[in-house]
Design a protein around this motif. Sequence first.
Motif, PDB file in Angstrom:
ATOM      1  N   PRO A 184       0.687  -1.161   0.079  1.00 29.18           N
ATOM      2  CA  PRO A 184      -0.037   0.264   0.027  1.00 29.18           C
ATOM      3  C   PRO A 184       0.925   1.392   0.197  1.00 29.18           C
ATOM      4  O   PRO A 184       1.504   1.551   0.438  1.00 29.18           O
ATOM      5  CB  PRO A 184      -0.753  -0.441   1.494  1.00 29.18           C
TER       6      PRO A 184
ATOM      7  N   GLN B 264      -3.569   4.606   1.479  1.00 30.25           N
ATOM      8  CA  GLN B 264      -3.605   3.394   1.158  1.00 30.25           C
ATOM      9  C   GLN B 264      -4.305   2.974   2.398  1.00 30.25           C
ATOM     10  O   GLN B 264      -3.491   2.435   3.296  1.00 30.25           O
ATOM     11  CB  GLN B 264      -2.973   2.942   0.004  1.00 30.25           C
ATOM     12  N   LYS B 265      -5.865   2.255   2.932  1.00 33.15           N
ATOM     13  CA  LYS B 265      -5.940   1.175   3.023  1.00 33.15           C
ATOM     14  C   LYS B 265      -5.395   0.110   2.603  1.00 33.15           C
ATOM     15  O   LYS B 265      -4.958  -0.718   3.299  1.00 33.15           O
ATOM     16  CB  LYS B 265      -7.003   1.624   4.390  1.00 33.15           C
ATOM     17  N   LYS B 266      -6.304   0.108   1.406  1.00 35.26           N
ATOM     18  CA  LYS B 266      -5.610  -1.503   0.566  1.00 35.26           C
ATOM     19  C   LYS B 266      -5.031  -0.498   0.272  1.00 35.26           C
ATOM     20  O   LYS B 266      -4.752   0.078  -1.022  1.00 35.26           O
ATOM     21  CB  LYS B 266      -7.381  -2.240   0.356  1.00 35.26           C
TER      22      LYS B 266
ATOM     23  N   ARG C 295      -3.113  -1.234  -3.929  1.00 34.61           N
ATOM     24  CA  ARG C 295      -3.429  -1.141  -5.770  1.00 34.61           C
ATOM     25  C   ARG C 295      -2.120  -0.739  -6.641  1.00 34.61           C
ATOM     26  O   ARG C 295      -1.384   0.057  -6.067  1.00 34.61           O
ATOM     27  CB  ARG C 295      -4.395   0.217  -5.555  1.00 34.61           C
TER      28      ARG C 295
ATOM     29  N   LEU D  69      -4.970 -10.276   1.054  1.00 38.38           N
ATOM     30  CA  LEU D  69      -4.496  -9.047   1.211  1.00 38.38           C
ATOM     31  C   LEU D  69      -4.092  -9.557   2.587  1.00 38.38           C
ATOM     32  O   LEU D  69      -5.495  -9.643   3.546  1.00 38.38           O
ATOM     33  CB  LEU D  69      -6.077  -8.464   1.142  1.00 38.38           C
TER      34      LEU D  69
ATOM     35  N   GLY E 104      -2.783  -4.339   4.629  1.00 36.84           N
ATOM     36  CA  GLY E 104      -2.893  -3.624   3.027  1.00 36.84           C
ATOM     37  C   GLY E 104      -2.222  -4.250   1.857  1.00 36.84           C
ATOM     38  O   GLY E 104      -1.508  -3.657   1.397  1.00 36.84           O
ATOM     39  N   TYR E 105      -1.328  -5.153   2.660  1.00 36.36           N
ATOM     40  CA  TYR E 105      -0.349  -6.299   1.048  1.00 36.36           C
ATOM     41  C   TYR E 105      -0.909  -7.002   0.737  1.00 36.36           C
ATOM     42  O   TYR E 105      -1.595  -7.452   1.057  1.00 36.36           O
ATOM     43  CB  TYR E 105       0.758  -6.468   1.989  1.00 36.36           C
ATOM     44  N   PHE E 106      -0.874  -6.888  -0.577  1.00 35.03           N
ATOM     45  CA  PHE E 106      -2.009  -7.773  -1.540  1.00 35.03           C
ATOM     46  C   PHE E 106      -0.939  -8.719  -2.034  1.00 35.03           C
ATOM     47  O   PHE E 106       0.141  -8.251  -2.728  1.00 35.03           O
ATOM     48  CB  PHE E 106      -2.830  -6.772  -2.999  1.00 35.03           C
TER      49      PHE E 106
ATOM     50  N   GLY F  66      -6.817 -10.149   7.536  1.00 34.40           N
ATOM     51  CA  GLY F  66      -7.473 -10.349   6.374  1.00 34.40           C
ATOM     52  C   GLY F  66      -8.296 -11.104   5.580  1.00 34.40           C
ATOM     53  O   GLY F  66      -8.685 -11.683   6.318  1.00 34.40           O
ATOM     54  N   THR F  67      -7.908 -10.844   4.435  1.00 41.84           N
ATOM     55  CA  THR F  67      -9.157 -11.983   3.295  1.00 41.84           C
ATOM     56  C   THR F  67      -8.296 -12.856   2.403  1.00 41.84           C
ATOM     57  O   THR F  67      -6.758 -12.540   2.367  1.00 41.84           O
ATOM     58  CB  THR F  67      -9.879 -10.930   2.663  1.00 41.84           C
TER      59      THR F  67
ATOM     60  N   THR G 176     -12.144 -14.910   5.089  1.00 40.81           N
ATOM     61  CA  THR G 176     -11.114 -13.995   6.337  1.00 40.81           C
ATOM     62  C   THR G 176     -10.702 -15.180   7.166  1.00 40.81           C
ATOM     63  O   THR G 176     -10.452 -15.982   6.768  1.00 40.81           O
ATOM     64  CB  THR G 176     -11.968 -12.921   7.057  1.00 40.81           C
TER      65      THR G 176
END
Length: 174
Positions: free
Chosen positions: A77, A81-83, A85, A104, A108-110, A128-129, A160
């Motif tokens: 992030p 940013q919270k999430k 992109r 995620l 907030g790392y994807f 996270g998810t 989650t």
Amino acid sequence: MGAVVAVIVSVALTGSVPASAETQRPVYVEQAVKAGLTHAQAAQLQQKVDGYVSGNPAARQISANKLKIPGGSLTLPAPGQKKARDLASSAAAPACASGHLCILDGRGYFYDYYECGLEYPFDGIGDGTFNNNQTWFTKAYFLNSDHSTRWTNTAKDSGTASWTPVFYIIACDS
């Protein structure tokens, strides 16, 4: 022309061409600024990327906030940013692509995994998810620090999870 001059000056002063990561930094900073970050935020983001790469030598920066990691990619992030992109993309972070396992974490790392059959170190933190968007009935494995199975998930599914106790991931069987 400025980049050519910088490389020539660097070669003249040091006798070698700088590492590709070093020569790409201005491009990544420009990506971040074009995505709406200030120069100070872009510098903060680059420090976060550099910190991750220094602790994970197999990681390679591929955009302002996206890294190629073993088995997939990691998008960090940006400041504020919270999430996460991908700042190189004009769109918000896409849904998990077909055939991928996406995570995620609480920072907030994807994470986006798409290579099967290997065990990958994982450093996700917090709640996270996940989106297991692999082929139907493909099983993803989430492992403890001793490499034993903590839990599994069978595609197609999302939900989650607490990522702190997960140390390794096998995205899918080979």
